[in-house]
Design an enzyme around this catalytic site. Structure first.
Site, short mmCIF file in Angstrom:
data_model
loop_
_atom_site.label_atom_id
_atom_site.label_comp_id
_atom_site.label_asym_id
_atom_site.label_seq_id
_atom_site.Cartn_x
_atom_site.Cartn_y
_atom_site.Cartn_z
N SER B 575 -0.26 -7.56 -0.72
CA SER B 575 -0.87 -6.25 -0.41
C SER B 575 -1.38 -5.59 -1.68
CB SER B 575 0.16 -5.34 0.27
OG SER B 575 0.72 -5.98 1.38
N ARG B 576 -2.01 -6.38 -2.55
CA ARG B 576 -2.31 -5.89 -3.89
C ARG B 576 -3.78 -5.60 -4.17
NH1 ARG B 576 -4.49 -9.48 -7.35
NH2 ARG B 576 -3.60 -8.53 -9.20
N GLY B 765 -0.75 -0.19 -1.31
CA GLY B 765 -1.13 -1.33 -0.49
C GLY B 765 -0.81 -1.14 0.98
N GLU B 768 -0.24 -6.48 4.21
CA GLU B 768 0.71 -7.31 4.94
C GLU B 768 1.58 -6.52 5.90
OE1 GLU B 768 2.49 -10.61 2.54
OE2 GLU B 768 2.14 -9.12 1.00
#
Ligand SMILES: Cc1cc2nc3c(=O)[nH]c(=O)nc-3n(C[C@H](O)[C@H](O)[C@H](O)COP(=O)(O)OP(=O)(O)OC[C@H]3O[C@@H](n4cnc5c(N)ncnc54)[C@H](O)[C@@H]3O)c2cc1C
Ligand code: FES
Ligand code: FES
Lengths: 328, 816, 166
Positions: B575-576, B765, B768
């Site tokens: 989630s970056r 983020g 995910e």
């Protein structure tokens, strides 16, 4: 595992006789919509040397209804059947069953007859036709025969179609006045093949069940009629049997969860007994879709629900189903 | 304070009034951020990549055609465990149109792991990544293992050739259950790993005396649970194209999520060449969800291209994909939790038995992340975590959205509800009381949380689901509404919370760079290397770039997916992308902005500080009528007829030892048919701590999609493996069931925006996370409705009925 | 083998291909006509990514022998827009965030087109039914439903020249 098909010869006859001469059932396969056949050929489950397309056969894509009954030809698509006003009004059970098949594309491409000829007990079309007392017309090189649909399904993947024979028509008698029917299906998702499906038709007269037919799918090598359960209900008084007064059931969506209105209506012992007898008739297996024991138990639940819904429909005199999404 | 909050559920003491959480009603749930403050950030702008996808013009791997290109296909093992006695390829090679047939004898004798993400681990940690496979196997270790490969003029010929390869196998005893695999006498799957123990991982932040803490607790609850091998099931089947160029370099086109690390793995671990000898081009990606953190068919394409001297495209069928090398890792877990009567957590223990399948791949890092996320969300003085990773003859697992978190949360969040029940506490209050917040250690403990909007998420989510009215309470003891009334259809609500990293700093190399080039017309070329797999990253980065420079969104063009052009980046995962690459982009944008302002100051005869840029125009803050267009500056910088010419460019970077965790609460309302066991989800509410939604439309869509996959994970998706043969039985969409358009329930998305100081414009983020809270909140709702708990995913009607049948019946509770 | 030159009407134009009976329609479209907007994702009829309109009807090109499509009219995603302007469905898919990875999009849009051709003003339930044969792994469908509704509204405005119902 393969991405493409192996080569074969292809023929596209324009007469039924021409087609019959070619199709021997083993080395040569008929192709209707091809939804099932093409897939199996890619997976190498069937490897015909010759494929005979029925698509150029004239006048086989009809759906016809008259006072006596409904008849549809070998090339009538599932979509055509589902959308047909005659079917929705006169044989709503069939429309409801086909409506439970999710994919529009499959229904556009796949034929009703092809669906039956696959010979799978999980067919959604078959139980409806069982409950409606349909007959299958087979045309051979020398003769033509018509058999009750119960005699058409022989085993998983096996039907009564002989070499050099084709199913040319399905004939469905008109349901008696005062009848009601319901199709129910349990599956993992709304566009999945059934874990269990059930089609029932009841006709009610003078406060009693005049006739009852209960058909089960996906719980034996072939679809089947729950004969014992049917006879338990025949002549039984409706009030006692049904715990009725619940016509709202007719409107419930026919989806993953047969989301009956959450009233939890108590069901009378008559229906429960019939439902249990139906479950006894089931001889399911365990596979990736469900377990044998769950399937058996679900026959009981679905038959009970379907009978309640069909009875309510019979009493309400309601006998049509909505057009499939998008068709006016 | 909590009482005050009860009376004022929208209020969050931590937000400090910096931004208002926003929410709306029924779907399409839309939250819109603060208007006015920004010109691009926070706007639901259409993404740059989607028009090409809507017209069919976007080029995915399978669409790529190169002159002279061959088709490559792979022969897979029909046996779960078998020695290869011989392979006769002569007939296949003799077939007209076949260019090459290769087997394990033709592959480099370098062992590697498919997890290319592992290249981002620090060297000492990389040692723990088992190097346990070759491109083609010398022994079959699962049904679907790669045995041989063919390159031919077309698919028809290639597949015919596959059919002509004759392999003589000697079947070996196989083992499919990780507990069995650990028993003495079990078949050994890899020589180098006795007892099939692929690895043991101790949670680095374990602390305290567990036994004592549990013994001293007023209550101890224990929950065992097991997740399914959910498939990423990206619609685009795996594919790769490779070509060796005349100058000896290699070009690879593939949908890999980590182009730069894939290049490194290919160079160093497989081919033994320099990284500079490889150019890696990311094609349009038809969904990733973690599967593309590993090598798919790239190594086979590279090798076939090398041997044939021609470009080769290798692809797999859906059936092969399902039987292949990536699914969520099956983890059997136990959580034990100690609590005081007053509802304070005293200890949490997590034990994981992780089934890697036939090869190690991501199973180590997934177990580690699972423990960090699972043990890192609640405050506890004593923590203990340990994972044992086991080889079996099942298909290999890989990263799958959530990367350990949906696995752990399914177990932890049920244990939390059980603990709350013991204490007679509302599980919502229990979570509020025990969840970590700003200033406390994050899931990676050396890092301190600089923001945390979890409490707001919980409050808002609870309001939207109607928690107060709908949650039934634990029974008489709480005096709440009491259990779901008897009857066939029972309703219940349940909740779950989670934390997830935004970025990988701390445990993985966390390094991204971006290049910005300001062209003569004032438009910008932004070169970055994330993989656009549908998450909308190219749009978000363009928005950040435009905002950072004061340009218009449409002035920014993104160049991506080519390692020859883009600077280093560790890839799209964790989630970056928005957070980490966004920071790199913003860094570059600010430099470009500074250069522009400096040149503008010369023209406007003032100091750069007196200037601002908006909409592509530099103006004097005190007198906005004095302007100069950025285009004029850019053009002047290039067409400089003196000696001051310089094409304005900047490189920006993000590097961090932190990862700025985000938080989220999820709430489910369900209806259970106690006769069929069918769980119908009536509504799912997700409230996410996004920091700042750079593009709210994209964030919402991402959370909707996460919820969709979470619902499948919870209810229907199951990779079923035959326990005798090891064959995947659900190897198509006909049997592996994902929800269709008819099945999707109402999902409400709430974006809570409390900017984090470390993110670009405060963003954190989300990628995910959408999946994680769905299954646990449904599981807890199931208990609220029927007082049953399901211990394995998916929660099928079959399991629900069995649990109902086994549940103790109370008089006021006529359960089915 | 039985190779033949076959003619199809593809996106309104007469096109010829050299085909054999075992060739699937999707492969002829992609390999011979370079119409790669039609996607292959399952080959079992379950996902709808390969959907094309065959004589106007949504059909699974992964399960159709090309030889049975000879002489028929085929519309692929590439043929939807007239000129450089996006078709209203394409535009609404872009605007509503209905596209993530985009792999389902061509099939999804063609299924939606066939719905709107038959029923210009579909209900949400009708949209769900029309798209039941098209899987999307990314979006959760909601944005797609919104896009179809938005396109329906836009197309009504287009054809009547008046404001559509909200
Ligand atoms: C994604 C998907 C979902 C589906 N979901 C469902 C579902 O929910 N419920 C359900 O019931 N079905 C479902 N099906 C099955 C589908 O309905 C059938 O495969 C389809 O109707 C078959 O018809 P067809 O015309 O394409 O047959 P074909 O594939 O052309 O033929 C099938 C078989 O029947 C033979 N055959 C065809 N016509 C004749 C004839 N006239 N005489 C003798 N033999 C003949 C062929 O030789 C072949 O062996 C699904 C299929 C798919 C791909
Ligand atoms: S590729 Fe044809 S339906 Fe999936
Ligand atoms: S957008 Fe990726 S599958 Fe639909």
């Amino acid at each position: 595992m393969h991405r493409v098909l192996l080569p074969f010869e292809f023929a596209e006859p324009t007469t039924v006789r021409g087609a019959l001469a070619l199709i021997d059932g083993e080395k040569t396969r008929a192709l209707a919509g091809g939804v099932d056949l093409v897939l199996r050929m890619r997976l190498r489950q069937v490897l015909p040397e010759k494929v005979v397309s029925l698509q150029k056969l004239p006048h086989l894509d009809y759906v016809r209804a008259d006072d006596l009954g409904l008849a549809f030809g070998a090339l009538a698509s599932l979509r055509q059947l589902e959308a047909s006003r005659a079917v929705r009004e006169g044989w709503p059970l069939l429309a409801e069953a086909i409506g439970s098949i999710g994919s529009v594309q499959v229904k556009v491409q796949g034929t009703g007859v092809g669906n039956l000829c696959v010979g799978t007990p999980a067919s959604d079309v078959a139980p409806a036709l069982y409950a409606l007392g349909a007959r299958v017309r087979l045309t051979g090189l020398a003769d033509e025969r018509e058999i009750p649909i119960e005699e058409f399904f022989l085993d998983v993947g096996k039907t009564a179609v002989r070499p050099h024979e084709l199913v040319t028509e399905i004939v469905v008698p008109r349901p008696p006045a005062g009848s009601g029917a319901a199709f129910m299906k349990l599956a993992k998702t709304s566009e999945d093949i059934a874990k269990v499906n059930v089609a029932v038709m009841v006709s009610v007269g003078d406060g009693a069940y005049a006739d009852v037919s209960i058909a089960l799918g996906s719980v034996a090598p072939t679809p089947l009629r729950a004969v014992e359960a049917e006879s338990l209900l025949r002549m039984a008084p409706v009030g006692e049997a049904a715990g009725v007064g619940n016509p709202a059931g007719a409107a419930a969506a026919n989806r993953v969860s047969p989301a009956l209105e959450a009233t939890g209506n108590p069901v009378s012992p008559g229906l429960e007994a019939a439902a249990q007898a139906a479950a006894q008739a089931a001889v399911p297996i365990s596979d990736v879709r469900s377990t044998a024991s769950y399937r058996k138990e679900m026959v009981r639940v679905l038959v009970k629900d379907a009978l309640a819904r069909a009875t309510a429909r019979a009493l309400a005199g309601r006998s049509d189903v909505q057009a499939p999404g998008g068709v006016s | 304070m909590r009482d005050a909050l009860d009376k004022n559920p929208g209020f969050d003491p931590r937000s400090g009034g910096t931004s208002a959480p926003s929410t709306t009603g029924a779907p399409p749930a839309t939250s819109r951020t603060i208007e006015g403050e920004f010109s691009c950030v926070g706007k639901p702008l259409p993404r740059p990549d989607v028009a090409a996808k809507a017209t069919g013009a976007a080029v995915y791997g399978a669409d790529l055609v190169l002159p002279g290109m061959l088709t490559g296909r792979i022969l897979t093992s029909p046996y779960a465990h078998a020695k290869i006695l011989s392979i006769d390829t002569s007939k296949a090679k003799a077939l007209a149109g076949v260019a090459a047939v290769i087997t394990h004898e033709d592959v480099p004798k370098l062992r590697f792991t498919r997890s290319v993400m592992a290249e981002g681990l620090p060297p000492f940690a990389y040692e723990g990544e088992n190097q346990d496979q070759f491109i083609l196997s010398d022994k079959a270790r699962y049904v679907g293992d790669w045995i041989a490969a063919v390159a031919a003029v077309d698919t028809y010929t290639a597949e015919k050739a596959l059919d002509l390869i004759e392999v003589e196998y000697e079947q070996l005893p196989a083992v499919f259950d990780p507990e069995e695999a650990l028993k003495p006498g079990s078949p050994i799957i890899h020589e180098g790993w006795p007892g099939n123990v692929a690895g043991v991982i101790d949670h680095p932040f374990s602390r305290g005396d567990l036994d004592k803490a549990l013994a001293d607790s007023d209550y101890v609850v224990e929950f065992r649970g097991r997740n399914s091998r959910q498939k990423q099931a990206h619609l685009e089947p795996d594919v790769a194209v490779a070509r060796w160029e005349p100058d000896g370099r290699l070009t690879v086109w593939s949908p890999n999520q980590n182009a730069h690390l894939a290049k490194k793995t290919m160079a160093q671990r497989i081919l033994g060449i320099n990284e500079g000898d490889i150019r890696w081009i990311t094609t349009t990606v038809g969904g990733g969800f973690g599967a593309r953190l590993s090598f798919g068919v790239e190594p086979v394409a590279v090798l076939l291209a090398k041997i044939t001297g021609k470009p080769v495209k290798v692809f797999v069928t859906r059936e092969e994909d399902f039987s292949g090398w990536s699914s969520r890792t099956e983890q059997r877990q136990t959580i034990r939790m100690g609590v005081t009567k007053g509802g304070t957590i005293t200890a949490i223990e997590q034990r994981i038995l992780s089934d890697a399948g036939a090869y190690f791949s991501h199973s180590g890092t997934i177990s580690a992340v699972n423990m960090q996320a699972t043990l890192g969300v609640m405050r506890s003085p004593v923590v203990s975590g340990k994972a044992t990773i086991v080889y079996t003859n099942n298909p290999t697992s890989s990263g799958m959205r959530g990367y350990g978190n949906p696995e752990g949360s399914f177990v932890l969040q049920q244990a939390i509800d059980m603990a709350a029940e013991k204490c007679g506490m509302d599980p919502l209050e229990f979570r509020l009381k025990n969840a970590k917040g700003t200033g406390e250690p994050s899931m990676w403990e050396p890092v301190t949380l600089t923001s945390c909007a979890l409490e707001t998420c919980i409050r808002l989510g609870a309001e939207r689901i109607g928690w107060k009215e709908k949650w039934h309470g634990w029974g008489a003891s709480t005096g709440a509404a009491g259990p779901s009334p008897g009857g066939r259809y029972r309703r219940g609500v349940g909740m779950s919370i989670m934390t997830h990293a935004s970025g990988a700093g701390g445990f993985l190399l966390e390094h991204s760079s971006a290049i910005i080039k300001l062209d003569e017309d004032g438009s910008v070329q932004l070169a970055v290397s994330p993989c656009e797999m549908g998450q909308g990253i190219l749009g978000a980065l363009s928005q950040i770039a435009a905002e950072g420079m004061g340009l218009r969104y449409e002035d920014v063009h993104v160049i991506t997916g080519d390692t020859d052009v883009t600077l280093f980046d560790i890839g799209s995962h964790a989630s970056r992308s928005t957070y980490a690459i966004g920071n790199a982009v913003l860094d570059a944008a600010r430099q470009v902005r500074a250069t522009v302002l400096e040149r503008a100051a010369g023209i406007l005869e003032t100091s750069p500080r007196a200037l601002d840029i908006r909409g592509g125009s530099v103006f004097v803050k005190a007198d906005p009528t004095q302007t100069v267009a950025v285009a004029e500056i850019a053009r002047g910088a290039i067409y400089d007829y003196g000696l001051e010419g310089r094409h304005i460019t900047a490189t920006g970077k993000h590097q961090a030892l932190t990862h700025c965790p985000n938080f989220q609460a999820g709430f489910s309302e369900i209806e259970v048919d106690t006769e069929t066991g069918v769980i119908k989800v009536l509504k799912y509410v997700v409230a996410h701590d996004i920091g700042r939604a750079i593009n709210p439309l994209t964030v919402e869509s991402c959370l909707q999609g996460g919820a969709y996959q979470g619902l499948g994970y919870a209810l229907t998706e199951d990779l079923i493996i035959d326990e005798h043969t090891g064959k995947v039985l659900t190897d198509s969409f006909a049997t592996y069931k994902m929800l269709s358009a008819l099945d999707m329930p109402e999902v409400e998305v709430i974006l809570v925006e409390e900017p984090d100081p470390s993110g670009p414009y405060g963003a954190k983020g989300v990628g995910e996370t959408g999946i994680t809270n769905v299954a646990p909140s449904i599981a807890n709702a199931l208990y609220d409705a029927c007082r049953i708990r399901i211990h394995s995913l998916p929660m099928t009607p079959e399991k629900v009925l069995a649990a109902l049948a086994a549940a103790p019946q109370s008089p006021d509770y006529n359960g089915g | 083998m039985t190779k033949q030159i076959a003619a199809f009407t593809v996106n309104g134009a007469e096109r010829e291909a050299i085909i054999e009976p075992h060739m699937l329609l999707i492969d002829v479209l992609r390999d011979q006509f370079a119409l790669t907007g039609t996607k292959y994702a399952c080959g079992t009829g379950d996902c709808g990514a390969c959907t094309v309109l065959l004589d106007g009807k949504p059909s699974l090109s992964c399960l159709i022998l090309a030889v049975t499509a000879i002489g028929k009219s085929i519309l692929t995603i590439e043929g939807l827009a007239e000129g450089p302007e996006l078709h209203p469905l394409q535009q609404s898919f872009v605007d509503e965030g209905a596209i993530q990875c985009g792999f389902c999009t061509p099939g999804m849009i063609l299924s939606a087109k066939s719905l709107l051709d038959e029923n210009p003003d579909p209900s949400l339930d009708e949209i769900r039914h029309a798209l039941a044969g098209n899987l999307c792994r990314c979006t959760g469908y909601v944005a797609i439903f919104n896009a179809v509704q938005a396109a329906a509204a836009a197309m009504k405005t287009d054809s009547t020249g008046t404001e559509a119902r909200p």
